[in-house]
Write an enzyme that holds these catalytic residues in place. Structure first.
Site, short mmCIF file in Angstrom:
data_model
loop_
_atom_site.label_atom_id
_atom_site.label_comp_id
_atom_site.label_asym_id
_atom_site.label_seq_id
_atom_site.Cartn_x
_atom_site.Cartn_y
_atom_site.Cartn_z
CG ASN A 20 -1.85 1.09 1.36
OD1 ASN A 20 -1.83 2.01 0.55
ND2 ASN A 20 -2.69 1.05 2.37
NE ARG A 59 -6.46 1.05 0.19
CZ ARG A 59 -6.87 1.44 1.38
NH1 ARG A 59 -6.18 1.15 2.45
NH2 ARG A 59 -7.99 2.11 1.50
CG HIS A 106 -12.68 3.89 2.75
ND1 HIS A 106 -13.30 4.99 3.27
CD2 HIS A 106 -11.37 4.02 3.04
CE1 HIS A 106 -12.40 5.77 3.85
NE2 HIS A 106 -11.21 5.19 3.72
NE ARG A 158 -8.94 12.66 3.68
CZ ARG A 158 -8.98 11.38 3.32
NH1 ARG A 158 -9.75 11.00 2.34
NH2 ARG A 158 -8.22 10.49 3.95
CD GLU A 178 -8.60 -1.16 4.10
OE1 GLU A 178 -7.71 -1.13 4.99
OE2 GLU A 178 -9.25 -0.17 3.76
#
Ligand code: ADP
Length: 383
Positions: free
Chosen positions: A8, A85, A172, A232, A368
């Site tokens: 990732n 990823r 996601h 964010r 993940e």
């Protein structure tokens, strides 16, 4: 016996996990941080945790450092696949795929859609291809899960040509894939029903899933929309952005900095983007940030339930969703009208099933890396 690696890659870090290819048992995980600076490689395996300074001026060197660090654990077993990823697969990619030059070119063309992630994801792929030249490279997309949602949920009310470009991609997706599979395995009744999955980490989004299929999600064209996140803001009136450009003179780089790095929990509290730190702080500013975070979750949960015509359960996942009982309780507090009622004792005890009302409330750890590892194993075998 063979092995698989998942990677990732971000702007200055690469996270990795090592799996036995046949059993998909995870044998080690770690990361290289501060790529391009004084890089440090952290490795966690059965033997314990180590931190080593490494030379990693770029992602290729970081991938070679990962190989060198894993060498003693490989014990001669080859790495047959590296699964990556990748944040963006565009409007068409709905499944993991083997990397070819054509696929790389397609993904590079998507860089403007995710400028803070996609270029580094691709740098990770190129780096891994150098460090592991004999391994198959596989890409797994955060957008892929959402490609099956209804077309109505994929658009903004904009005219052409913007309607086709500015799709509501959603993100996601690797986490939502894992949660959906876990529900199919452990709670088939709920899997068959209408579920809101709340992925609450540094980035946060929620997804409405009916019978294992995506209905709609809070993130849209970019990973900025929807819930309040660490740095964010989540949903913001586009008129506010116009105002900042016109009246405050902010340019694209300044807006990017404001919206990706300075807002959310950090911006509201002025203290931290880290939920644990805010819960410990307890000041009025920290409370405001936590209250806003929870109120956005409640509002989006209601909206997603409406999009499915009802709700059979909610799943909490991600660093905050899995570990912060206070946040779970506060986010669900006003949602009794949807049948959501938190069992305080089970929630405080960290139980996997914390619902006390007609709608279920589960806590399911996301993984993940396992989704990537399995897809990589399947594509390496030619399934
Ligand atoms: P990322 O999106 O980077 O993968 P994670 O899913 O690891 O992030 O989530 C990170 C967030 O989880 C941070 O805000 C952190 O404070 C929060 N978190 C982790 N453990 C706890 C805890 N025990 N209580 C509250 N928040 C926690």
């Amino acid at each position: 016996m063979t092995t698989l690696l998942t990677l990732n890659a971000g702007s200055s870090s690469i996270k990795f996990s090592l799996f036995a290819a046949e059993s998909l048992r995870e044998e080690a995980r770690g990361q290289v941080e501060s790529i391009g600076g004084s890089a440090v490689l952290t490795l966690k395996a059965a033997q314990g945790k180590t931190e080593t300074q490494v030379s990693a001026p770029d992602h290729g060197a970081a991938a070679r450092a990962i190989l060198a660090a894993l060498m003693p654990l490989l014990e001669g077993r080859p790495v047959i696949g590296v699964g990556h990823r990748v944040v963006h697969g565009g409007a068409e990619r709905s499944a993991p795929t083997l990397v070819t030059e054509a696929v790389l070119a397609e993904l590079a063309a998507l860089e403007p859609l995710a400028p803070l992630h996609q270029p580094y994801n691709l740098a990770g792929i190129r780096g891994a291809a150098q460090a592991f030249p004999d391994a198959a490279q596989v890409v797994c997309f955060d957008t892929a899960f959402h490609r099956a949602k209804p077309a109505l949920q994929d658009v903004h009310a904009l005219p052409q040509p913007y309607r086709d470009t500015l799709r509501r991609f959603g993100f996601h997706g690797l986490s939502y894939t894992h949660i959906t599979e876990e529900l199919a395995r452990t709670a088939p009744d709920l899997h068959a029903g209408r579920v809101v999955v709340l992925h609450l980490g540094n980035g946060a989004s929620a997804c409405a899933i009916h019978n294992g299929q995506p209905v709609t999600t809070t993130m849209g064209f970019s990973a900025l929309d929807g819930l309040c996140m660490g740095t964010r803001p989540g949903q913001i009136d586009p008129g506010a952005i116009l105002y900042l450009i016109r009246e405050e003179g902010l340019d694209a780089a300044q807006l990017e900095d404001l919206l990706y790095r300075k807002s959310g929990l950090l911006g509201l509290s002025g203290i931290s983007n880290d939920m644990r730190a805010l819960l410990e702080d307890g000041s009025a500013e920290a409370e405001l940030a936590v209250d806003y975070f929870c109120s956005r979750i409640a509002r989006e949960t209601g909206a997603l339930a409406a999009a499915m015509g009802g709700l059979d359960g909610v799943v909490f996942t991600g660093g905050i969703g899995e570990n912060a009982p206070d946040i779970r309780a506060r986010a669900m507090a006003g949602l009794g009208f949807l049948g959501l009622d938190v069992d305080g004792a089970a929630n405080a005890a960290g139980a996997p099933d914390i619902g006390a009302g007609p709608a279920r409330i589960l806590v399911v750890p996301t993984d993940e890396e396992r989704v990537i590892a399995r897809a990589t194993a399947e594509l390496c075998r030619g399934d």
